[in-house]
Design a protein around this motif. Structure first.
Motif, short mmCIF file in Angstrom:
data_model
loop_
_atom_site.label_atom_id
_atom_site.label_comp_id
_atom_site.label_asym_id
_atom_site.label_seq_id
_atom_site.Cartn_x
_atom_site.Cartn_y
_atom_site.Cartn_z
N VAL A 215 0.90 -1.27 -0.03
CA VAL A 215 -0.05 0.05 0.09
C VAL A 215 0.75 1.27 0.07
O VAL A 215 0.67 2.22 -0.77
CB VAL A 215 -1.15 -0.12 1.22
CG1 VAL A 215 -1.46 1.29 1.41
CG2 VAL A 215 -1.99 -0.98 1.23
N VAL A 216 1.90 1.24 0.85
CA VAL A 216 2.77 2.54 0.77
C VAL A 216 3.52 2.55 -0.57
O VAL A 216 3.59 3.81 -1.12
CB VAL A 216 3.80 2.05 1.95
CG1 VAL A 216 4.92 3.48 1.79
CG2 VAL A 216 3.30 2.35 3.22
N GLU A 217 3.74 1.56 -1.49
CA GLU A 217 4.47 1.61 -2.63
C GLU A 217 3.67 2.09 -3.53
O GLU A 217 3.87 2.89 -4.46
CB GLU A 217 4.83 0.05 -3.28
CG GLU A 217 5.84 -0.37 -2.52
CD GLU A 217 6.33 -1.80 -2.64
OE1 GLU A 217 5.66 -2.25 -3.82
OE2 GLU A 217 6.88 -2.53 -1.89
N VAL A 218 2.12 1.77 -3.26
CA VAL A 218 1.02 2.57 -4.32
C VAL A 218 0.97 3.90 -3.99
O VAL A 218 1.10 4.85 -4.98
CB VAL A 218 -0.10 1.57 -4.16
CG1 VAL A 218 -1.55 2.21 -4.77
CG2 VAL A 218 -0.19 0.17 -4.28
N VAL A 219 0.78 4.30 -2.81
CA VAL A 219 0.76 5.68 -2.56
C VAL A 219 1.90 6.38 -2.93
O VAL A 219 1.81 7.35 -3.35
CB VAL A 219 0.67 5.81 -0.88
CG1 VAL A 219 0.67 7.31 -0.60
CG2 VAL A 219 -0.87 5.13 -0.66
N ALA A 220 3.25 6.05 -2.59
CA ALA A 220 4.65 6.69 -3.02
C ALA A 220 4.56 6.92 -4.50
O ALA A 220 4.94 7.79 -4.71
CB ALA A 220 5.72 6.06 -2.37
N GLY A 221 4.42 5.88 -5.05
CA GLY A 221 4.45 5.75 -6.68
C GLY A 221 3.55 6.84 -7.42
O GLY A 221 3.65 7.45 -8.17
N SER A 222 2.22 6.94 -6.61
CA SER A 222 1.31 7.65 -7.47
C SER A 222 1.52 9.34 -6.84
O SER A 222 1.33 9.90 -7.61
CB SER A 222 -0.28 7.50 -6.40
OG SER A 222 -0.62 6.02 -7.05
N VAL A 223 1.99 9.65 -5.76
CA VAL A 223 2.40 10.95 -5.48
C VAL A 223 3.42 11.15 -6.13
O VAL A 223 3.56 12.38 -6.82
CB VAL A 223 2.75 10.80 -3.85
CG1 VAL A 223 3.58 12.37 -3.64
CG2 VAL A 223 1.68 10.74 -3.12
N ALA A 224 4.51 10.27 -6.58
CA ALA A 224 5.62 10.86 -7.28
C ALA A 224 5.25 11.01 -8.73
O ALA A 224 5.76 12.17 -9.67
CB ALA A 224 6.78 9.67 -7.35
N TRP A 225 4.22 10.14 -9.20
CA TRP A 225 3.64 10.67 -10.70
C TRP A 225 2.91 12.02 -10.49
O TRP A 225 2.98 12.71 -11.64
CB TRP A 225 2.68 9.29 -11.10
CG TRP A 225 1.96 9.69 -12.33
CD1 TRP A 225 0.72 9.77 -12.23
CD2 TRP A 225 2.37 9.74 -13.60
NE1 TRP A 225 0.38 9.95 -13.65
CE2 TRP A 225 1.23 10.01 -14.33
CE3 TRP A 225 3.79 9.64 -14.20
CZ2 TRP A 225 1.38 9.71 -16.05
CZ3 TRP A 225 3.44 9.73 -15.71
CH2 TRP A 225 2.39 10.09 -16.37
N LEU A 226 2.04 12.07 -9.77
CA LEU A 226 1.05 13.21 -9.63
C LEU A 226 2.05 14.39 -9.32
O LEU A 226 1.51 15.72 -9.90
CB LEU A 226 0.13 13.18 -8.62
CG LEU A 226 -0.86 11.96 -8.84
CD1 LEU A 226 -1.93 11.90 -7.70
CD2 LEU A 226 -1.59 12.41 -10.05
N ALA A 227 3.17 14.35 -8.62
CA ALA A 227 3.91 15.43 -8.69
C ALA A 227 4.74 16.14 -9.74
O ALA A 227 4.92 17.10 -10.15
CB ALA A 227 5.15 15.04 -7.54
#
Length: 430
Positions: free
Chosen positions: A111-123
């Motif tokens: 779940v942390v990987e999903v969140v971190a990857g999504s934040v990096a992409w949206l940033a």
């Protein structure tokens, strides 16, 4: 029927003890189903090291881009690097590339990987290679949650991809293509992991079935040897019983009749002598008395021989040693006779040693059995040409052999012979 525990060397079929320990699946910790969550071992099973390399290459590419050009806005870069660093640490723990004392549950890490990857992409949605993190996360999700969980993660990341593409302003054409391309990569990764998982499960099941079949074959061979040993002993006992019956019949019927005949002829010879032994009758009576005495002596000799001759040891052992997969070299000293107790002990010892070779020396192809008299003892030597044993512990089979031999006043010696075969030697007083 238990047998001694021993560890063989130099063969893939060897085992550290005769009670084979259950193997531990390093990858899953148990049965692995492609459609169910599995234990967390991606570093061994799905090339987590390669995944980490891919993740680090993303960071390296981002760093080179920033050094070579202005890159994006400063706040976006800070958020991207923070999310990326969190992803690297989380994935390293999830892949067990970094050992921690108390690692969070695998589900939390994914779940942390999903969140971190999504934040990096949206940033920084303009950094296309950031989406590679979604592919790595899809693999981790497949390992942890199974296929259904992976589908949910891929769907969520597709939505995040669409949002990032919209923030980047890729338009009605660019957004679907961006989502389709990156989602296709994730689906391909999930399907590859799922296929590898099923193949690994199939291999484990095949190995387990092969091991079970080999164990069943060894048990069947041992039962066959036990049955043949019992049959050989019953046959020998039957022959002995038949010999004794014939001996009794000869003694009780023929012997008594011959004794009565000899007495009658003795009386007749005395009467013929009283009449002066005239005529041919006297000579015929004398000859008949001599023949009767000789016949009675021969009958008594046959009875003594029948009672004193035990059953055939060689034939009993030959029946026991008709074993599949082993070339048996049997040598029994000529004229060696054993009573019932020693016959049973020798046959059972040979049977147990042969069973050990079948079960625990799969590389053995030859079994040598020697039975001979050595002074006032009978020596039984059984030696296979397997790999021998480095470490072993006596099981019920060897203990039973020792008890049989000791009860007759004999000794039992076991030589594990690492690299030169397993040898059992029994010495029983004759």
């Amino acid at each position: 029927m238990d047998v001694p525990r021993r560890q063989a060397t130099g063969t893939t079929g060897a085992q550290p003890s005769l009670d084979r320990p259950a193997g531990r699946d390093v990858g899953t910790g148990g049965a692995l189903d492609a459609d169910t969550p599995t234990a967390r071992r991606p570093v061994e099973r799905f090339g987590a090291g390669a995944g980490m390399v891919a993740v680090l290459v993303i960071g390296l590419a981002r760093l080179v881009t920033e050094v070579a050009g202005p890159g994006g806005a400063v706040p976006g870069r800070v958020v991207w690097w923070a999310a990326f660093a969190l992803y690297v640490v989380t994935f390293a723990i999830d892949a067990e590339l970094v050992r921690v004392r108390r690692a969070p549950p695998a589900q939390v890490l994914v779940v942390v990987e999903v969140v971190a990857g999504s934040v990096a992409w949206l940033a920084e949605p303009g950094t296309d290679w950031t989406s590679v993190l979604f592919v790595v996360t899809a693999v981790s999700a497949t390992v942890t949650f199974g296929t259904r969980g992976a589908v949910a993660v891929v769907t969520l990341q597709a939505v995040v991809t669409a949002v990032g593409a919209a923030l980047e302003g890729r338009g009605m054409v660019g957004i679907p293509f961006t989502v389709a391309i990156y989602t296709a990569f994730q689906v391909f990764a999930v399907m590859s992991v799922r296929t590898a998982t099923r193949e690994a499960q199939a291999r484990r099941e095949a190995d387990a079935a092969h091991a079970a079949l080999a164990a069943a074959h060894a048990d069947l061979a041992a039962a066959h040897a036990d049955l043949r040993a019992t049959t050989a002993l019953l046959t020998a006992a039957g022959r002995d019983a038949e010999r004794l019956r014939i001996a009794r019949d000869l003694h009780d019927v023929v012997g008594h009749q011959l004794t009565a005949l000899a007495l009658e002829l003795e009386i007749a010879s005395h009467r013929a002598a009283a009449d002066g032994g005239r005529g041919e009758a006297g000579s015929h009576v004398a000859r008949a008395r001599t023949v009767a005495k000789d016949l009675l002596r021969d009958v008594r000799a046959v009875v003594g021989e029948l009672r004193g001759t035990p059953g055939g040891l060689e034939s009993a052992l030959a029946g026991v040693l008709d074993l599949p997969g082993l070339d048996v070299d049997l040598e029994v000293e000529a004229g060696l006779g054993l009573d019932d107790a020693r016959l049973v002990a020798v046959v059972r010892c040979v049977q147990e040693a042969a069973t050990n070779a079948l079960r625990h020396a799969p590389a053995a192809t030859r079994l040598a059995v020697r039975v001979r008299r050595d002074g006032d003892v009978v020596e039984v030597d059984v030696h296979d040409d397997g790999p021998g044993a480095v470490a072993w512990a006596p099981g019920h089979g060897l203990r039973g052999m020792r008890e049989r031999v000791t009860a007759l006043g004999g000794t039992l010696a076991v030589d594990p012979g690492p690299g030169r075969g397993f040898r059992v030697t029994a010495r029983v007083p004759a």
